[in-house]
Structures are given as structure tokens and as C-alpha cells.
Design a protein around this motif. Sequence first.
Motif, PDB file in Angstrom:
ATOM      1  N   TYR A  87       1.800   0.886   7.379  1.00  0.00           N
ATOM      2  CA  TYR A  87       2.372   2.022   7.549  1.00  0.00           C
ATOM      3  C   TYR A  87       3.646   1.797   8.527  1.00  0.00           C
ATOM      4  O   TYR A  87       4.668   2.790   7.957  1.00  0.00           O
ATOM      5  N   ASP A  88       3.767   1.398   9.450  1.00  0.00           N
ATOM      6  CA  ASP A  88       5.069   1.281  10.257  1.00  0.00           C
ATOM      7  C   ASP A  88       6.085   0.997   9.499  1.00  0.00           C
ATOM      8  O   ASP A  88       7.285   1.498   9.460  1.00  0.00           O
ATOM      9  N   GLU A  89       5.992   0.058   8.641  1.00  0.00           N
ATOM     10  CA  GLU A  89       7.259  -0.498   7.617  1.00  0.00           C
ATOM     11  C   GLU A  89       7.585   0.815   6.636  1.00  0.00           C
ATOM     12  O   GLU A  89       8.743   1.231   6.372  1.00  0.00           O
ATOM     13  N   HIS A  90       6.683   1.398   6.425  1.00  0.00           N
ATOM     14  CA  HIS A  90       6.705   2.860   5.381  1.00  0.00           C
ATOM     15  C   HIS A  90       7.407   3.751   5.991  1.00  0.00           C
ATOM     16  O   HIS A  90       8.190   4.429   5.561  1.00  0.00           O
ATOM     17  N   LEU A  91       7.115   3.862   7.272  1.00  0.00           N
ATOM     18  CA  LEU A  91       7.619   5.227   8.055  1.00  0.00           C
ATOM     19  C   LEU A  91       9.213   4.799   8.147  1.00  0.00           C
ATOM     20  O   LEU A  91       9.987   5.944   8.038  1.00  0.00           O
ATOM     21  N   VAL A  92       9.675   3.482   8.343  1.00  0.00           N
ATOM     22  CA  VAL A  92      11.228   3.376   8.269  1.00  0.00           C
ATOM     23  C   VAL A  92      11.637   3.969   6.753  1.00  0.00           C
ATOM     24  O   VAL A  92      12.749   4.521   6.844  1.00  0.00           O
ATOM     25  N   LEU A 152       0.920  -1.071   0.153  1.00  0.00           N
ATOM     26  CA  LEU A 152       0.079   0.036   0.010  1.00  0.00           C
ATOM     27  C   LEU A 152       0.728   1.196  -0.134  1.00  0.00           C
ATOM     28  O   LEU A 152       0.418   2.338  -0.074  1.00  0.00           O
ATOM     29  N   TYR A 153       2.184   1.231   0.375  1.00  0.00           N
ATOM     30  CA  TYR A 153       3.154   2.293   0.268  1.00  0.00           C
ATOM     31  C   TYR A 153       4.305   1.950  -0.452  1.00  0.00           C
ATOM     32  O   TYR A 153       4.666   0.834  -0.777  1.00  0.00           O
ATOM     33  N   PHE A 154       4.979   3.007  -1.198  1.00  0.00           N
ATOM     34  CA  PHE A 154       6.151   3.110  -1.613  1.00  0.00           C
ATOM     35  C   PHE A 154       7.020   4.367  -1.382  1.00  0.00           C
ATOM     36  O   PHE A 154       6.307   5.417  -1.414  1.00  0.00           O
ATOM     37  N   VAL A 155       8.389   4.393  -1.378  1.00  0.00           N
ATOM     38  CA  VAL A 155       8.852   5.663  -1.552  1.00  0.00           C
ATOM     39  C   VAL A 155      10.491   5.229  -1.815  1.00  0.00           C
ATOM     40  O   VAL A 155      10.616   4.511  -1.658  1.00  0.00           O
ATOM     41  N   THR A 156      10.912   6.318  -2.768  1.00  0.00           N
ATOM     42  CA  THR A 156      12.148   6.489  -3.156  1.00  0.00           C
ATOM     43  C   THR A 156      13.009   6.780  -2.418  1.00  0.00           C
ATOM     44  O   THR A 156      13.059   8.089  -1.911  1.00  0.00           O
ATOM     45  N   VAL A 157      13.725   5.958  -1.731  1.00  0.00           N
ATOM     46  CA  VAL A 157      14.711   6.241  -0.480  1.00  0.00           C
ATOM     47  C   VAL A 157      16.057   6.960  -1.099  1.00  0.00           C
ATOM     48  O   VAL A 157      16.677   7.721  -0.178  1.00  0.00           O
ATOM     49  N   ASP A 158      16.276   6.784  -2.149  1.00  0.00           N
ATOM     50  CA  ASP A 158      17.581   7.423  -2.599  1.00  0.00           C
ATOM     51  C   ASP A 158      17.361   7.888  -4.196  1.00  0.00           C
ATOM     52  O   ASP A 158      17.503   6.950  -5.149  1.00  0.00           O
ATOM     53  N   PRO A 159      16.958   9.118  -4.326  1.00  0.00           N
ATOM     54  CA  PRO A 159      16.677   9.532  -5.785  1.00  0.00           C
ATOM     55  C   PRO A 159      17.757   9.461  -6.594  1.00  0.00           C
ATOM     56  O   PRO A 159      17.442   9.324  -7.825  1.00  0.00           O
ATOM     57  N   ASN A 160      18.895   9.444  -6.027  1.00  0.00           N
ATOM     58  CA  ASN A 160      19.999   9.477  -7.101  1.00  0.00           C
ATOM     59  C   ASN A 160      20.090   8.023  -7.672  1.00  0.00           C
ATOM     60  O   ASN A 160      20.537   8.169  -8.961  1.00  0.00           O
ATOM     61  N   THR A 161      19.833   7.066  -6.846  1.00  0.00           N
ATOM     62  CA  THR A 161      20.167   5.757  -7.641  1.00  0.00           C
ATOM     63  C   THR A 161      18.706   4.952  -8.012  1.00  0.00           C
ATOM     64  O   THR A 161      18.700   4.317  -8.867  1.00  0.00           O
TER      65      THR A 161
END
Length: 361
Positions: free
Chosen positions: A339-344, A321-330
Motif C-alpha cells: 500500500y505504501d508503494e501504491h500511495l506514491v 495488489l494495487y495499480f493506478v494510471t499515473v498519466d491518463p494521457n499516455t
Amino acid sequence: MAGRRERARQERKVKIRRIVIAWSIVLVVVAGLVVAVTWGAGQLRERLASAEDYPGPGTGEVVVRIEQGQNGYDVAATLLEEDVIASSEAFTDILVEDSTIQLHPGAYRVQQQMSAQGALDAILDPANKAELRVTVPEGYTLPQVFERLERDLGIPQAEFTQLAGNFAQFDLPDDAISLEGWLFPATYTFDEGITAAGVIEAMVARMHQALDSHGVADADAQRVLTFAALVQREARFADDFGRVARVFQNRLDINMALQSDATVAYGTGNLHVVTTTAEERADASNPYNTYQRTGLPVGPIGAPGDQAITAVLEPTPGPWLYFVTVDPNTGETVFSETYDEHLVAVERFQQFLRDNPGWGG
């Protein structure tokens, strides 16, 4: 007996005379045909010799167009109008003499005041075809597309913008709200002299072709493009497209807000950032604000390619249900179910921003 022999001799003489007369008639006919053919060839040579023609090789440069369905006489008329040849007859007589010559539609660079043979040779030479090439990348928005078209085709952006203001003239579905998303990203080859309307028509037609190849019904085209444009903007690597599409589809299935910063940014007109402010995300007046509105945005936020369309139609199976690009350079992206996993993962992205002040602004 003597009488019978005399009659037989007379009959043989008659037969011989008949044969001689018959062959004489044949020889006269054949001779007439030879004279006729010789006279016809002579007439063609005389016509070729008498038709007004420039000596060549010509001067300057002009672009002439051969349209689909035109014949040799039409092409000759165009060449005469542009002062490429001195007379239509000088050009068409060459075509009559050699029926194997084929003229193909397109734009060609030729010189003015060329000989008819020189003009024909120039049109038949692929090196003289006047073509323009432009590549429109996936995810480009209309202003970016128009800027690229002006750069590579030499057609002012203002002409495209004016046409976009009357997008109903193009082959779009009734629920389309603009040209956004309908100009398929690809490499195009156009003849010199193409108009802005011709370019848009070709790009829209190419998008229809892509949707048809994916089996998308006309009634569903706008929704698919809106969804695919979102995936195109949010995904970076091939493996991520299907997973990004799955996250959004999972949210749609439970009526959960998509919460895409890309849509919010598009609505603000600030297309060169990947982050948004709290104030922008709280602005419910933005019709593209998927933080404040559930469901897909009101329309595409760019031009999706085949990969994004495929991802929407065949999303990767998964519970995310969530995703985030943690390193935009790579481009490293983390997909989470809770949601808890997503917050990490979000904390990793925020650390990236602290380590790279001013990035993305």
C-alpha cells in the motif's frame, strides 16, 4: 457338288438380307433420337422465346433476399413478387439451360422490370450485394453499442433497447442479468434488411464462439465475462491486461475489495468519467460498488474482447495488489505490491489532476 454350291449361295443371300435389315433398324432408331433431341432443343428455345419477359434494363431499385436453402424456383418467385421479372419461367428456364449457375444467399440490389437475364446478371455481380458494416469497439456498454448500431445500420436504438428488456429470448445463460457484456465487440457485415433481433442474435452467437474458443464452459461464461469486462475497462495497453487481471485475482483470492472506480461509475450511469467521488464510493446501494462489496460486480460493465478474456484465464504471474494510471494521457500505469508503494503512485496521479484541472469530468 452343284447342289451344295447353290445352297451356300442362298445362305449368303439370307445373311446379307439380315445385315441390311439390322442396319436399317439402327439407322431408324438413331434418326428418331436425333429428331427427339432436335425437337427437345427446339421446345426449350420455343419456351425461352415464349416466356413472358421484360425488355429491360429496368428502373428504380429494390433489395431482394435469397435465403439459405432456397432453389432457383424460390428465387424466381421472390423476383416476380418484387416485379423484378415478368414471369418465373423466363428466369428458371435460364437456370435449366445452364446447370453451372449458382445462386448464393444474401441481399442484392436490383431494378424492377428487368429482363430475366439482366436480373440474373445483377444477382451474380458481387458489386450488387447489399451489405452493411459496423464496428463495435471493445469495452462499449449497451447504450454505446446501440448508438453505434443505429448510426451504421440505420436501425433505431429504441428497437434494440426494447429487445434488451426481454433478453431471456436470446441464447444467454440462466445467471445472466442483462445483455450487457454479451454483444461481442468486432466488425460485422450484415445484409440490408437485417432486423434488430437478427443483429443481437449474431453478436451473442459471436460471443459464444469466442468463449468456446477459449475453452470457457457454459456454466462459467457469465463470471468470465464479468471479470473480463472489468479488465477491459481498466487496462489500456496489451502488456497491462494480464497484470490488471492478476491484481484483481490476487484480491479475490484474499477476499479483498476490488475497489474499481470503473464499476462504481457504471452503477451510477455516468460512463464518461474515470474518477468517482467519495460519496459515490460510499454508496452501498450501488450493486456495482466494489468499494463496498467484495467479489466481482453483479455483472459485466461493458463488452470484453478476446484480449481481456485471455487475461482473465491466463493472468500474468505477480504479487501486485494495487495499480493506478499515473498519466491518463499516455496510459502509464504503475503496479504495486504494498500500500505504501501504491500511495506514491497515487500521488503522481493526483499531481496529474492538479496539472490538468477538469480532466475526465
